[in-house]
Design an enzyme around this catalytic site. Structure first.
Site, PDB file in Angstrom:
ATOM      1  N   LYS A  11      60.688  11.617 -13.698  1.00 53.66           N
ATOM      2  CA  LYS A  11      60.366  12.854 -14.230  1.00 53.66           C
ATOM      3  C   LYS A  11      60.761  14.068 -13.676  1.00 53.66           C
ATOM      4  O   LYS A  11      61.288  14.020 -12.440  1.00 53.66           O
ATOM      5  CB  LYS A  11      58.845  12.851 -14.846  1.00 53.66           C
ATOM      6  CG  LYS A  11      58.459  11.738 -15.350  1.00 53.66           C
ATOM      7  CD  LYS A  11      57.050  12.131 -15.815  1.00 53.66           C
ATOM      8  CE  LYS A  11      56.438  10.803 -16.626  1.00 53.66           C
ATOM      9  NZ  LYS A  11      54.909  10.906 -16.944  1.00 53.66           N
ATOM     10  N   TYR A  51      56.780  10.267 -27.011  1.00 50.98           N
ATOM     11  CA  TYR A  51      55.356  10.441 -26.812  1.00 50.98           C
ATOM     12  C   TYR A  51      54.643  10.651 -28.130  1.00 50.98           C
ATOM     13  O   TYR A  51      53.393  11.129 -28.107  1.00 50.98           O
ATOM     14  CB  TYR A  51      55.226  11.775 -25.840  1.00 50.98           C
ATOM     15  CG  TYR A  51      55.507  11.361 -24.266  1.00 50.98           C
ATOM     16  CD1 TYR A  51      54.582  10.317 -23.754  1.00 50.98           C
ATOM     17  CD2 TYR A  51      56.307  12.156 -23.426  1.00 50.98           C
ATOM     18  CE1 TYR A  51      54.734   9.897 -22.371  1.00 50.98           C
ATOM     19  CE2 TYR A  51      56.447  11.652 -22.081  1.00 50.98           C
ATOM     20  CZ  TYR A  51      55.780  10.630 -21.550  1.00 50.98           C
ATOM     21  OH  TYR A  51      56.008  10.292 -20.300  1.00 50.98           O
ATOM     22  N   ASN A 114      53.767  13.699 -12.992  1.00 55.18           N
ATOM     23  CA  ASN A 114      53.367  12.469 -12.222  1.00 55.18           C
ATOM     24  C   ASN A 114      54.516  11.623 -11.714  1.00 55.18           C
ATOM     25  O   ASN A 114      54.457  10.382 -11.575  1.00 55.18           O
ATOM     26  CB  ASN A 114      52.060  11.779 -12.743  1.00 55.18           C
ATOM     27  CG  ASN A 114      52.231  11.138 -14.043  1.00 55.18           C
ATOM     28  OD1 ASN A 114      53.697  11.398 -14.462  1.00 55.18           O
ATOM     29  ND2 ASN A 114      51.449  10.401 -14.866  1.00 55.18           N
ATOM     30  N   HIS A 117      57.761   7.538 -15.229  1.00 52.07           N
ATOM     31  CA  HIS A 117      57.084   6.911 -16.674  1.00 52.07           C
ATOM     32  C   HIS A 117      57.637   5.285 -16.674  1.00 52.07           C
ATOM     33  O   HIS A 117      58.600   5.128 -16.088  1.00 52.07           O
ATOM     34  CB  HIS A 117      57.762   7.379 -17.834  1.00 52.07           C
ATOM     35  CG  HIS A 117      57.493   6.574 -18.967  1.00 52.07           C
ATOM     36  ND1 HIS A 117      56.392   6.632 -19.755  1.00 52.07           N
ATOM     37  CD2 HIS A 117      58.177   5.599 -19.680  1.00 52.07           C
ATOM     38  CE1 HIS A 117      56.427   5.615 -20.800  1.00 52.07           C
ATOM     39  NE2 HIS A 117      57.467   4.962 -20.916  1.00 52.07           N
ATOM     40  N   GLU A 128      61.484   1.860 -26.372  1.00 52.51           N
ATOM     41  CA  GLU A 128      61.869   3.001 -25.530  1.00 52.51           C
ATOM     42  C   GLU A 128      63.210   2.962 -24.787  1.00 52.51           C
ATOM     43  O   GLU A 128      64.129   4.041 -24.753  1.00 52.51           O
ATOM     44  CB  GLU A 128      60.947   3.151 -24.400  1.00 52.51           C
ATOM     45  CG  GLU A 128      59.523   3.679 -24.750  1.00 52.51           C
ATOM     46  CD  GLU A 128      58.454   3.396 -23.599  1.00 52.51           C
ATOM     47  OE1 GLU A 128      57.244   4.137 -24.140  1.00 52.51           O
ATOM     48  OE2 GLU A 128      58.746   3.114 -22.710  1.00 52.51           O
TER      49      GLU A 128
HETATM   50  P1  DAT Z   1      51.217   6.620 -18.144  1.00 53.64           P
HETATM   51  O1  DAT Z   1      52.203   7.678 -18.045  1.00 53.64           O
HETATM   52  O2  DAT Z   1      50.478   6.227 -16.985  1.00 53.64           O
HETATM   53  O3  DAT Z   1      51.348   5.645 -19.180  1.00 53.64           O
HETATM   54  P2  DAT Z   1      49.704   7.633 -20.325  1.00 53.64           P
HETATM   55  O4  DAT Z   1      50.466   7.020 -21.188  1.00 53.64           O
HETATM   56  O5  DAT Z   1      48.270   7.855 -20.832  1.00 53.64           O
HETATM   57  O6  DAT Z   1      49.967   7.500 -18.980  1.00 53.64           O
HETATM   58  O7  DAT Z   1      49.982   9.367 -20.671  1.00 53.64           O
HETATM   59  C1  DAT Z   1      51.287   9.798 -20.715  1.00 53.64           C
HETATM   60  C2  DAT Z   1      51.587  10.904 -20.006  1.00 53.64           C
HETATM   61  O8  DAT Z   1      50.945  12.216 -20.358  1.00 53.64           O
HETATM   62  C3  DAT Z   1      51.087  10.926 -18.428  1.00 53.64           C
HETATM   63  O9  DAT Z   1      52.042  10.258 -17.706  1.00 53.64           O
HETATM   64  C4  DAT Z   1      50.888  12.318 -18.133  1.00 53.64           C
HETATM   65  C5  DAT Z   1      50.414  12.891 -19.436  1.00 53.64           C
HETATM   66  N1  DAT Z   1      48.811  12.802 -19.435  1.00 53.64           N
HETATM   67  C6  DAT Z   1      48.030  11.694 -19.542  1.00 53.64           C
HETATM   68  N2  DAT Z   1      46.721  12.304 -19.354  1.00 53.64           N
HETATM   69  C7  DAT Z   1      46.779  13.528 -19.175  1.00 53.64           C
HETATM   70  C8  DAT Z   1      45.745  14.466 -18.780  1.00 53.64           C
HETATM   71  N3  DAT Z   1      44.440  13.998 -18.933  1.00 53.64           N
HETATM   72  N4  DAT Z   1      46.228  15.694 -18.704  1.00 53.64           N
HETATM   73  C9  DAT Z   1      47.438  15.905 -18.667  1.00 53.64           C
HETATM   74  N5  DAT Z   1      48.475  15.231 -18.896  1.00 53.64           N
HETATM   75  C10 DAT Z   1      48.093  13.929 -19.154  1.00 53.64           C
HETATM   76 MG    MG Z   2      51.715   5.252 -21.190  1.00 57.89          MG
END
Ligand code: DAT
Ligand code: MG
Length: 140
Positions: A11, A51, A114, A117, A128
């Site tokens: 990212k 997303y 973070n 992905h 994807e």
């Molecule tokens: P992951 O990337 O671990 O699969 P996810 O699919 O739940 O997690 O969410 C996709 C992305 O969205 C994640 O990498 C960062 C963002 N995100 C998730 N929860 C968040 C939150 N509570 N606040 C801000 N960004 C968030």
């Molecule tokens: Mg995810």
């Protein structure tokens, strides 16, 4: 367990700090092979499509803004149990909950920024991968 493929994104927070090689080192140490890789600037449309499952979430707007804020490195990773193996190597979404040695523990700045992905299932991995790579760009 058969050989599987997963989709990865390094990212913008990680590319900005010149961490592409450092992330790739964790990937390769986990036993995953990088079989396709390119550095791109995601468009708003690409990020929104990618997303789409999170469209109703309160963080959707900032997520799309972040993912388009700088270069990303999109990748296809291959190996036994690649989807789960890469989720393990990345660590928890929230870096404060990620295990030692994981990409997010080592490098993530926050739950939003973070660093990596990884697909959450083989079915989503296939979707994807197809969004960003054509078959002849993947060399196993
Ligand atoms: P992951 O990337 O671990 O699969 P996810 O699919 O739940 O997690 O969410 C996709 C992305 O969205 C994640 O990498 C960062 C963002 N995100 C998730 N929860 C968040 C939150 N509570 N606040 C801000 N960004 C968030
Ligand atoms: Mg995810």
């Amino acid at each position: 367990m058969a050989i599987e493929r997963t989709f990865s994104i390094i990212k913008p927070d990680a590319t900005a700090r010149n961490l592409t090689g450092a992330v790739n080192a964790v990937i390769e140490k986990a036993g995953l092979r990088i079989v396709a890789q390119k550095r791109i600037r995601m468009t708003k449309e690409q990020a929104e499509t990618f997303y789409a499952v999170h469209k109703a979430r309160p963080f959707f707007g900032e997520l799309v803004e972040f993912m388009t804020s700088g270069p990303v490195v999109v990748q296809v990773l291959e190996g036994e149990n690649a989807v789960a193996k890469y989720r393990d190597a990345m660590g928890a979404t929230d870096p404060s909950k990620a295990a030692d040695g994981t990409i997010r523990k080592l490098y993530a700045k926050s739950i939003g920024e973070n660093s990596a992905h990884g697909s959450d299932a083989p079915e989503t991995a296939a979707i994807e991968i197809a969004q960003f790579f054509s078959g002849n760009e993947i060399v196993g």
